[in-house]
Write a protein that holds these residues in place. Structure first.
Motif, short mmCIF file in Angstrom:
data_model
loop_
_atom_site.label_atom_id
_atom_site.label_comp_id
_atom_site.label_asym_id
_atom_site.label_seq_id
_atom_site.Cartn_x
_atom_site.Cartn_y
_atom_site.Cartn_z
N ALA A 16 12.00 5.45 -4.51
CA ALA A 16 11.06 4.39 -4.15
C ALA A 16 9.67 4.95 -3.91
N MET A 17 9.59 6.09 -3.25
CA MET A 17 8.30 6.72 -2.98
C MET A 17 7.63 7.14 -4.28
N ILE A 18 8.42 7.75 -5.17
CA ILE A 18 7.86 8.23 -6.43
C ILE A 18 7.37 7.06 -7.29
N ALA A 19 8.14 5.99 -7.30
CA ALA A 19 7.73 4.81 -8.06
C ALA A 19 6.41 4.25 -7.53
N GLN A 20 6.22 4.28 -6.22
CA GLN A 20 4.97 3.80 -5.63
C GLN A 20 3.80 4.73 -5.94
N ALA A 21 4.07 6.03 -6.01
CA ALA A 21 3.03 6.98 -6.42
C ALA A 21 2.57 6.65 -7.84
N ARG A 22 3.53 6.36 -8.70
CA ARG A 22 3.18 6.00 -10.08
C ARG A 22 2.33 4.73 -10.11
N LEU B 61 -1.35 18.49 -3.52
CA LEU B 61 -1.29 18.01 -2.13
C LEU B 61 0.14 17.79 -1.64
N LYS B 62 1.10 17.84 -2.55
CA LYS B 62 2.52 17.70 -2.17
C LYS B 62 2.73 16.47 -1.28
N ILE B 63 2.26 15.34 -1.74
CA ILE B 63 2.28 14.11 -0.93
C ILE B 63 3.71 13.70 -0.61
N HIS B 64 3.95 13.39 0.65
CA HIS B 64 5.30 13.03 1.11
C HIS B 64 5.15 12.14 2.34
N ASP B 65 5.46 10.84 2.15
CA ASP B 65 5.31 9.89 3.25
C ASP B 65 6.09 8.63 2.87
N ILE B 66 5.93 7.57 3.65
CA ILE B 66 6.58 6.32 3.29
C ILE B 66 5.95 5.79 1.99
N PRO B 67 6.68 5.01 1.21
CA PRO B 67 6.15 4.55 -0.09
C PRO B 67 4.78 3.89 -0.03
N PHE B 68 4.54 3.05 0.98
CA PHE B 68 3.25 2.37 1.08
C PHE B 68 2.10 3.37 1.20
N GLN B 69 2.28 4.37 2.07
CA GLN B 69 1.23 5.38 2.25
C GLN B 69 1.04 6.22 1.00
N VAL B 70 2.14 6.53 0.33
CA VAL B 70 2.06 7.37 -0.86
C VAL B 70 1.34 6.64 -2.00
N ARG B 71 1.59 5.35 -2.12
CA ARG B 71 0.87 4.58 -3.14
C ARG B 71 -0.64 4.68 -2.92
N GLY B 72 -1.06 4.47 -1.68
CA GLY B 72 -2.48 4.56 -1.39
C GLY B 72 -3.04 5.96 -1.55
N ALA B 73 -2.28 6.96 -1.12
CA ALA B 73 -2.73 8.34 -1.24
C ALA B 73 -2.86 8.75 -2.70
N ALA B 74 -1.87 8.37 -3.51
CA ALA B 74 -1.92 8.72 -4.93
C ALA B 74 -3.09 8.02 -5.62
N ARG B 75 -3.33 6.78 -5.24
CA ARG B 75 -4.46 6.05 -5.81
C ARG B 75 -5.78 6.74 -5.45
N LYS C 201 15.76 15.15 -11.87
CA LYS C 201 16.25 13.96 -12.56
C LYS C 201 15.85 12.70 -11.78
N LEU C 202 16.01 12.73 -10.48
CA LEU C 202 15.63 11.58 -9.65
C LEU C 202 14.15 11.26 -9.84
N SER C 203 13.31 12.29 -9.77
CA SER C 203 11.86 12.09 -9.83
C SER C 203 11.42 11.60 -11.21
N PHE C 204 11.96 12.22 -12.25
CA PHE C 204 11.57 11.86 -13.61
C PHE C 204 11.98 10.43 -13.92
N ASP C 205 13.17 10.05 -13.51
CA ASP C 205 13.66 8.69 -13.75
C ASP C 205 12.85 7.65 -12.98
N ALA C 206 12.24 8.06 -11.86
CA ALA C 206 11.49 7.12 -11.02
C ALA C 206 10.02 6.99 -11.41
N GLY C 207 9.56 7.80 -12.36
CA GLY C 207 8.19 7.64 -12.82
C GLY C 207 7.31 8.87 -12.78
N SER C 208 7.83 10.00 -12.30
CA SER C 208 7.06 11.23 -12.35
C SER C 208 6.97 11.71 -13.80
#
Length: 241
Positions: free
Chosen positions: A98-104, A65-79, A153-160
């Motif tokens: 911050a967004m990637i960490a919220q997805a995690r 789905l290539k989710i891309h939005d503000i962190p709050f929305q991404v957390r909910g979408a990933a959940r 590197k950014l994504s992996f370090d943030a929780g991807s």
């Protein structure tokens, strides 16, 4: 070179089509393929039920789905995507750490609720339909390989758990992120297949040899006269190396 089961586990069949065709293809591939990709074309038409239908047929699902939005929305979408049954979920690396960490956080919440394995996250680096000219057009002047590395590197370090990259960057990404990273590579085309809208491509065997964990193959299988034969040819190529 892979064993036969490992080869089947390495191929994700992209079902970028309508539900009827997707289910027909899934029924034909049942017992042969292990993974399917449900992308935006199919998911936006059918919703979470299509993920469950693929699970019912015995497939694991890469929900692209290539989710891309503000962190709050991404957390909910990933959940929500995780609760639908996604085994792998794609998000955009451009969304920030911050967004990637919220997805995690979102997929971890879902795992706790469903008492099952956590959905694994892969971050989009640079789309395989893009080349240097495409990056420049949107204001990114770094060479493609450097932009892929930066976002990886950014994504992996943030929780991807890993990234989506072209097979041409797979070796570099394996070295950068290490042996445990999940590297998913679209832009894979068997010898003689039309490239279509892809720009940075490689053959299945070359992609795996370069370090890809999984390869995504769509039209060369789904639009083939004999999709099962096309899939088995890719498996055989991976087994022979």
């Amino acid at each position: 070179m892979l064993g036969e089961e490992a080869a089947r586990e390495s191929v994700i069949v992209a079902l970028d089509c309508d539900k009827q065709i997707a289910l027909e293809l899934a029924d034909r591939l049942r017992g042969k393929a292990r993974w399917v990709k449900v992308g935006m074309t199919l998911f936006y038409a059918e919703g979470p039920s299509i993920v469950r239908e693929m699970h019912d047929r015995g497939f694991k699902v890469f929900l692209d789905l290539k989710i891309h939005d503000i962190p709050f929305q991404v957390r909910g979408a990933a959940r929500s995507a995780s609760l639908s049954g996604a085994d792998i979920l794609s998000i955009h690396g451009l969304g920030s750490s911050a967004m990637i960490a919220q997805a995690r956080e979102g997929v971890e919440e879902a795992a706790a609720k469903r008492d099952g394995d956590r959905t694994r996250l892969v971050a989009i680096s640079v789309l395989t339909s893009m080349d240097q000219g495409s990056l420049s057009e949107v204001g990114i002047e770094l060479p493609v390989k450097d932009e892929v590395a930066r976002l990886a590197k950014l994504s992996f370090d943030a929780g991807s758990d890993g990234i989506v990259c072209s097979p041409q960057e797979a070796a570099q990404m394996r070295k950068l992120l290490g042996p445990e990273a999940l590297l998913v590579t679209p832009g894979v085309r068997p010898v003689g297949s039309a490239v279509g809208d892809q720009k940075r491509v490689a053959t299945p065997a070359a992609a795996i040899a370069a370090g890809a964990s999984k390869i995504v193959v769509g039209r060369p299988i789904t639009q083939a006269d004999e999709p099962i034969s096309a899939f088995e040819c890719i498996v055989n190529e991976l087994v022979k190396g």
